[in-house]
Design an enzyme around this catalytic site. Structure first.
Site, mmCIF file in Angstrom:
data_model
loop_
_atom_site.group_PDB
_atom_site.id
_atom_site.type_symbol
_atom_site.label_atom_id
_atom_site.label_comp_id
_atom_site.label_asym_id
_atom_site.label_seq_id
_atom_site.Cartn_x
_atom_site.Cartn_y
_atom_site.Cartn_z
ATOM 1 N N THR A 191 -13.101 -12.347 -0.686
ATOM 2 C CA THR A 191 -13.638 -13.509 -1.352
ATOM 3 C C THR A 191 -12.693 -13.891 -2.462
ATOM 4 O O THR A 191 -11.851 -14.678 -2.268
ATOM 5 C CB THR A 191 -15.027 -13.252 -1.956
ATOM 6 O OG1 THR A 191 -15.922 -13.052 -0.882
ATOM 7 C CG2 THR A 191 -15.493 -14.433 -2.766
ATOM 8 N N THR A 396 -19.389 -20.118 14.797
ATOM 9 C CA THR A 396 -19.569 -20.528 16.192
ATOM 10 C C THR A 396 -19.038 -21.934 16.414
ATOM 11 O O THR A 396 -18.824 -22.681 15.474
ATOM 12 C CB THR A 396 -21.050 -20.491 16.590
ATOM 13 O OG1 THR A 396 -21.770 -21.348 15.703
ATOM 14 C CG2 THR A 396 -21.571 -19.086 16.494
#
Lengths: 396, 396
Positions: A191, A396
């Site tokens: 991150t 996705t």
């Protein structure tokens, strides 16, 4: 009020590392995009260093290992960073891979394994492609040079731009920093890193004593879905080639550099259109001031209001209240872009004019809790519909 | 797994209060819309009662006063609720207004002031229009009757529908509940109430001992930007006209009613299109299980992924990690809509099929932390672009 004027001025732009440091970056094939994804910074000398890492209970292997080195008293000569795969939630195999990464760079640099810090950022739960990583490490020393930007770029994941900052001390010693992380947006892209390098000579024990406070006021004052991802880490390395400096000055300048990087991270959230700054005064303790400021910056309601240029101070009071900071409501004061809107009771103000002023690139809330003298500041960004569309279908 | 099957079945619909209770609602002119905004529930007898209120440091006057009554051992005969103005951040004047509201209802009902609980919801920082409020209270007794829905509707602010639940114990005693609150959306509309009324006779001390746990597993397991607004409160009143009941059964049924109301609150977020349920098992303690589940439900990243039907389990691991719950990553398991996606390492699964299954009205993540036997469940909703547009310009 801890406004920018109280902090030492920074130099711009930040292009080169301090004396005694070199960096290299290359594309090792970890990122599918083919962008640079493996990099290192190397010091000619042993560095005084300080470190802080995520408190996540699913911390990445790199965070755990750096923490062990920090406790062991090892001297540090290099940091190796990969982007694309976070090597978090990867168990003992991940720990071995991380140690192998450090060992490989130590070997090609001819320094002890324990002199090499590691940092990995990218997708959680995936193993590093160690054949490509180790092959890349072999080639890293070929590219060592003094420019900062190749390193600052190779550590990026979803950042839209590299983040750097630098400042010069009165002796001519320098502190050069770089960070990665795109605000609230991709903490699962694990991150945020912030690194600072200096050619000043500083006492390591004194540096380490001051570092947690600096991190609390800078790196940890950027709200990222609650402050802790699996890989968050920050480190400062001081090599000493520019000689002794005043410790107080060094720490003050270091905080300025880290603060500037923290603000750059907040401003670079994907979908973000504005920097949100919350300055809290009148708190019982600095920790409470920071908690109140951070809770404001993480509030989806306040972030939405900032996006819509809506001076909704009720959301500030709500966020301050749930932060746990002690408040004297009768003395509580809130200002938006400098205009007082609450002072123990709702104040009359020109809502249209304040809303107009909130269309700036930075929206500042000043909040006085009315109970003490402590101050704190935190940064975030607005919440836009684009945030949702970006994050609704990432894998996705 | 604490799935629905483990909880007592509820009756539907919930239309009438238990024996010994009556309610009234009217439009007192607090809401600009002219909708009903002042209401009360009155018991014919002194009630055994339990209460829980927000931990906010800017708690509303009603929360503070109820907490004092709770500690004082006062018997309770009525609750009076206003919507439209939260009477929070209103200082000593707000405290006086709140006490006057209770006193006015106590006076017209001929019960002690201390037998009247209060609850205020609406805009923060504004004073109650006491002339209208007191005039309304005068007329409340005229409308007392046994229907639940007028009360359930009058306590609403931004809710799109009233929320009620009820169940019958084996003795025929009943527990009837109602709640207000629109999920993540308007905690500054201060905020969530949940009330339960029963004609069972229960031991107050035993009820109070069990109540915090029930609240933790139900009302506090709905994530509302961090659990605490200025006015959140929940109370249960048991009047006793249906006689003695088994305490264990009573508590189990009460939890079912509160759990159902909590899920209704989560599902009714404006902009929300789905209920998000996170069931955590294998935790070291129930508190850690609940913390992990709540942290998942509050994560804007996971909420965005749920909105987009994206089985992004990395965000679950990130959220669990930052919750502070202890995790054994090698034993960590994550399933989405029943399909295992992580089991110490990423698992192969049909991403298209799982994404398709996430288009249902409720998306369930099962997470096993792999360290103990404790369980916990929390509820939230997805984050949609509509959320941002709703909240970007609320006051102006």
């Amino acid at each position: 009020m801890s406004d920018a004027a109280a902090h030492p001025a920074l130099d711009a732009p930040a292009l080169f590392l301090p004396r005694g440091f070199r960096a290299a970056a290359l594309a090792a094939g970890i990122k599918p995009s083919g962008k640079t994804d493996l990099s290192c910074v190397v010091s000619d000398t042993d560095c005084a260093w300080a470190f802080a890492g995520t408190r996540s209970t699913t911390a990445a292997a790199s965070v755990t290992r750096n923490r062990e080195l920090y406790a062991s008293g090892a001297a540090v000569r290099a940091i190796v960073v990969n982007a694309g795969v976070a090597n978090a939630a990867t168990g003992r195999r991940g720990e071995r891979d991380n140690a192998d990464l450090a060992g490989a760079l130590g070997s090609v640099l001819n320094v002890p394994d324990d002199a090499v810090l590691t940092a990995s950022t990218g997708i959680i739960g995936h193993l590093l492609p160690m054949d490509r990583v180790l092959s890349g490490v072999e080639h890293l020393p070929d590219g060592l040079q003094t420019q900062l930007l190749p390193f600052a770029t190779a550590i990026m994941t979803t950042d839209t731009r590299p983040k750097t900052a630098q400042a010069t001390l009165s002796t001519g010693a320098r502190i050069v920093g770089t960070a990665k992380g795109s605000g609230m947006i991709h903490p699962d892209m694990a991150t945020m890193f912030a690194f600072a390098f200096s050619d000043a000579r500083v006492d390591q024990a004194a540096l380490r004593a001051a570092f947690p406070g600096i991190v609390a006021r800078t790196f940890n004052a950027v709200t990222v879905d609650g402050d802790t991802s699996t890989s968050d880490l920050t480190a400062v390395l001081a090599g000493g080639q520019a000689g002794e400096v005043d410790l107080g000055e060094f720490l003050q300048v270091l905080e300025s550099v880290m603060r500037d990087l923290a603000r750059q991270i907040a401003a670079d959230g994907e979908g973000a259109t504005k920097l949100l700054t919350v300055r809290v005064s009148g708190a019982a303790t600095e920790a409470e001031a920071l908690s109140a400021a951070r809770t404001c910056c993480v509030s989806p309601l306040l972030k939405s209001a900032v996006h819509g240029a809506d001076p909704n101070w009720g959301r500030v009071i709500m966020a301050v209240g749930r932060s746990g900071a002690r408040v004297d409501v009768e003395k509580l004061r809130v200002a938006v872009q400098g205009t007082p809107v609450f002072g123990g009771q709702p104040l009359e103000y020109d809502a249209g004019a304040v809303s107009e002023s909130m269309k700036a690139g930075e929206v500042i809330f000043d909040v006085d809790l009315g109970v003490g003298d402590a101050r704190g500041e935190a940064w975030g960004c607005d919440l836009s519909a684009e945030y949702v569309s970006i994050n609704a279908d990432y894998t996705t």
